[in-house]
Design a protein around this motif. Structure first.
Motif, PDB file in Angstrom:
ATOM      1  N   SER A 174      -0.964   5.559   9.367  1.00  0.00           N
ATOM      2  CA  SER A 174      -1.564   4.335   9.892  1.00  0.00           C
ATOM      3  C   SER A 174      -1.768   3.344   8.749  1.00  0.00           C
ATOM      4  O   SER A 174      -2.295   3.696   7.697  1.00  0.00           O
ATOM      5  N   LYS A 175      -1.359   2.086   8.952  1.00  0.00           N
ATOM      6  CA  LYS A 175      -1.510   1.067   7.914  1.00  0.00           C
ATOM      7  C   LYS A 175      -2.980   0.884   7.544  1.00  0.00           C
ATOM      8  O   LYS A 175      -3.325   0.777   6.371  1.00  0.00           O
ATOM      9  N   VAL A 176      -3.836   0.864   8.547  1.00  0.00           N
ATOM     10  CA  VAL A 176      -5.270   0.709   8.294  1.00  0.00           C
ATOM     11  C   VAL A 176      -5.785   1.865   7.433  1.00  0.00           C
ATOM     12  O   VAL A 176      -6.514   1.653   6.460  1.00  0.00           O
ATOM     13  N   ALA A 177      -5.399   3.087   7.781  1.00  0.00           N
ATOM     14  CA  ALA A 177      -5.843   4.259   7.018  1.00  0.00           C
ATOM     15  C   ALA A 177      -5.312   4.222   5.590  1.00  0.00           C
ATOM     16  O   ALA A 177      -6.045   4.530   4.642  1.00  0.00           O
ATOM     17  N   LEU A 178      -4.054   3.818   5.414  1.00  0.00           N
ATOM     18  CA  LEU A 178      -3.475   3.722   4.071  1.00  0.00           C
ATOM     19  C   LEU A 178      -4.155   2.627   3.249  1.00  0.00           C
ATOM     20  O   LEU A 178      -4.433   2.820   2.064  1.00  0.00           O
ATOM     21  N   ASP A 179      -4.452   1.493   3.890  1.00  0.00           N
ATOM     22  CA  ASP A 179      -5.161   0.414   3.202  1.00  0.00           C
ATOM     23  C   ASP A 179      -6.553   0.881   2.764  1.00  0.00           C
ATOM     24  O   ASP A 179      -6.990   0.610   1.644  1.00  0.00           O
ATOM     25  N   PHE A 180      -7.229   1.576   3.649  1.00  0.00           N
ATOM     26  CA  PHE A 180      -8.574   2.074   3.337  1.00  0.00           C
ATOM     27  C   PHE A 180      -8.509   3.068   2.169  1.00  0.00           C
ATOM     28  O   PHE A 180      -9.332   3.013   1.252  1.00  0.00           O
ATOM     29  N   TRP A 181      -7.524   3.937   2.208  1.00  0.00           N
ATOM     30  CA  TRP A 181      -7.325   4.911   1.130  1.00  0.00           C
ATOM     31  C   TRP A 181      -7.100   4.192  -0.206  1.00  0.00           C
ATOM     32  O   TRP A 181      -7.662   4.563  -1.226  1.00  0.00           O
ATOM     33  N   ASN A 182      -6.278   3.142  -0.176  1.00  0.00           N
ATOM     34  CA  ASN A 182      -6.028   2.353  -1.385  1.00  0.00           C
ATOM     35  C   ASN A 182      -7.294   1.654  -1.883  1.00  0.00           C
ATOM     36  O   ASN A 182      -7.508   1.522  -3.087  1.00  0.00           O
ATOM     37  N   ASP A 183      -8.154   1.230  -0.945  1.00  0.00           N
ATOM     38  CA  ASP A 183      -9.414   0.601  -1.341  1.00  0.00           C
ATOM     39  C   ASP A 183     -10.350   1.609  -2.009  1.00  0.00           C
ATOM     40  O   ASP A 183     -11.048   1.275  -2.964  1.00  0.00           O
ATOM     41  N   LEU A 184     -10.346   2.850  -1.523  1.00  0.00           N
ATOM     42  CA  LEU A 184     -11.131   3.897  -2.185  1.00  0.00           C
ATOM     43  C   LEU A 184     -10.592   4.168  -3.587  1.00  0.00           C
ATOM     44  O   LEU A 184     -11.363   4.350  -4.532  1.00  0.00           O
ATOM     45  N   LYS A 185      -9.260   4.183  -3.715  1.00  0.00           N
ATOM     46  CA  LYS A 185      -8.648   4.369  -5.037  1.00  0.00           C
ATOM     47  C   LYS A 185      -9.045   3.232  -5.974  1.00  0.00           C
ATOM     48  O   LYS A 185      -9.308   3.458  -7.157  1.00  0.00           O
ATOM     49  N   LEU A 186      -9.084   2.014  -5.438  1.00  0.00           N
ATOM     50  CA  LEU A 186      -9.481   0.855  -6.228  1.00  0.00           C
ATOM     51  C   LEU A 186     -10.926   1.007  -6.708  1.00  0.00           C
ATOM     52  O   LEU A 186     -11.233   0.728  -7.868  1.00  0.00           O
ATOM     53  N   ALA A 187     -11.789   1.472  -5.833  1.00  0.00           N
ATOM     54  CA  ALA A 187     -13.184   1.700  -6.211  1.00  0.00           C
ATOM     55  C   ALA A 187     -13.270   2.747  -7.326  1.00  0.00           C
ATOM     56  O   ALA A 187     -14.013   2.582  -8.297  1.00  0.00           O
ATOM     57  N   LYS A 188     -12.459   3.793  -7.208  1.00  0.00           N
ATOM     58  CA  LYS A 188     -12.442   4.839  -8.248  1.00  0.00           C
ATOM     59  C   LYS A 188     -11.942   4.262  -9.571  1.00  0.00           C
ATOM     60  O   LYS A 188     -12.504   4.546 -10.635  1.00  0.00           O
ATOM     61  N   GLU A 189     -10.890   3.452  -9.514  1.00  0.00           N
ATOM     62  CA  GLU A 189     -10.369   2.814 -10.738  1.00  0.00           C
ATOM     63  C   GLU A 189     -11.429   1.953 -11.398  1.00  0.00           C
ATOM     64  O   GLU A 189     -11.585   1.951 -12.621  1.00  0.00           O
ATOM     65  N   GLU A 190     -12.194   1.217 -10.590  1.00  0.00           N
ATOM     66  CA  GLU A 190     -13.262   0.365 -11.126  1.00  0.00           C
ATOM     67  C   GLU A 190     -14.351   1.220 -11.784  1.00  0.00           C
ATOM     68  O   GLU A 190     -14.916   0.839 -12.797  1.00  0.00           O
ATOM     69  N   LEU A 191     -14.632   2.385 -11.210  1.00  0.00           N
ATOM     70  CA  LEU A 191     -15.623   3.292 -11.786  1.00  0.00           C
ATOM     71  C   LEU A 191     -15.179   3.819 -13.153  1.00  0.00           C
ATOM     72  O   LEU A 191     -16.010   4.069 -14.010  1.00  0.00           O
ATOM     73  N   LEU A 192     -13.872   3.972 -13.316  1.00  0.00           N
ATOM     74  CA  LEU A 192     -13.341   4.545 -14.554  1.00  0.00           C
ATOM     75  C   LEU A 192     -13.226   3.505 -15.671  1.00  0.00           C
ATOM     76  O   LEU A 192     -12.937   3.869 -16.813  1.00  0.00           O
ATOM     77  N   LYS A 193     -13.426   2.237 -15.362  1.00  0.00           N
ATOM     78  CA  LYS A 193     -13.309   1.183 -16.389  1.00  0.00           C
ATOM     79  C   LYS A 193     -14.458   1.242 -17.364  1.00  0.00           C
ATOM     80  O   LYS A 193     -15.557   1.620 -17.066  1.00  0.00           O
TER      81      LYS A 193
END
Length: 193
Positions: A174-193
């Motif tokens: 699902s595009k929505v599910a994949l987008d949401f997953w990518n947003d969680l990854k983005l949040a994780k990347e921001e945490l690692l900065k």
């Protein structure tokens, strides 16, 4: 430390006084939030099923269980985050009277100040618009890191229940599910900065 605990108790008391003139007893139960109050990541949604108590207890099959499972998969640990809702009750923010929404928004800002997160993930349109104080199109704004108050960053994304339903109807691709997953990854990347 004692002062901060007193602020949390005051916050809980103030939230508990809102909406006492209507709704059933279930709606009146105060659900302040769940997780690590010192977490660097704050999830804010408008879904009373995101948590059942302050210890991150969730009911099977709920949006809260879905969100926590996705965080686990992405290795965002419970130490990293706190989850709250706009209404902090067993009802939706939009179902409350305007004066109650205004009071809850002020209390949300107090809660954010107490947690002092680095990143806020705004789960859904209602949450994103309430935080950003403007109308947006969630599909255009999701996946972006927005500088907010102070050094706090906001990542708008879809409502967890909407993602869960989309995934159930369209599968893992699902595009929505994949987008949401990518947003969680983005949040994780921001945490690692």
């Amino acid at each position: 430390m004692e002062d901060i605990e007193n602020f949390w108790e005051e916050l809980k008391f103030e939230v508990g006084t809102i909406g006492q003139n209507y709704g059933d007893d279930k709606e009146k139960k105060t659900l302040i939030g769940a997780g690590n109050r010192k977490g660097r990541l704050l999830f804010i949604g408008d879904d009373p099923d995101l948590y059942q108590n302050e210890d991150l207890r969730v009911l099977p099959g709920t949006s809260g269980e879905f969100l926590i499972k996705l965080c686990d998969i992405e290795e965002i640990t419970p130490e990293d985050y706190y989850i709250t809702t706009l209404s902090k009750k067993n009802c939706k923010y939009c179902d409350l009277m305007e004066e109650d929404r205004k009071a809850l928004k002020e209390l949300l800002h107090m809660q954010i100040a107490l947690i002092n997160p680095e990143i806020i993930v705004a789960l859904g349109l209602e949450t994103a618009e309430t935080l950003l104080n403007k109308e947006i199109k969630i599909q255009d704004e999701r996946g972006k890191v927005i500088n907010w108050i102070g050094s706090i960053k906001v990542i708008p994304t879809y409502d967890v229940n909407f993602v869960k339903k989309s995934r159930k109807e369209s599968g893992k691709k699902s595009k929505v599910a994949l987008d949401f997953w990518n947003d969680l990854k983005l949040a994780k990347e921001e945490l690692l900065k």
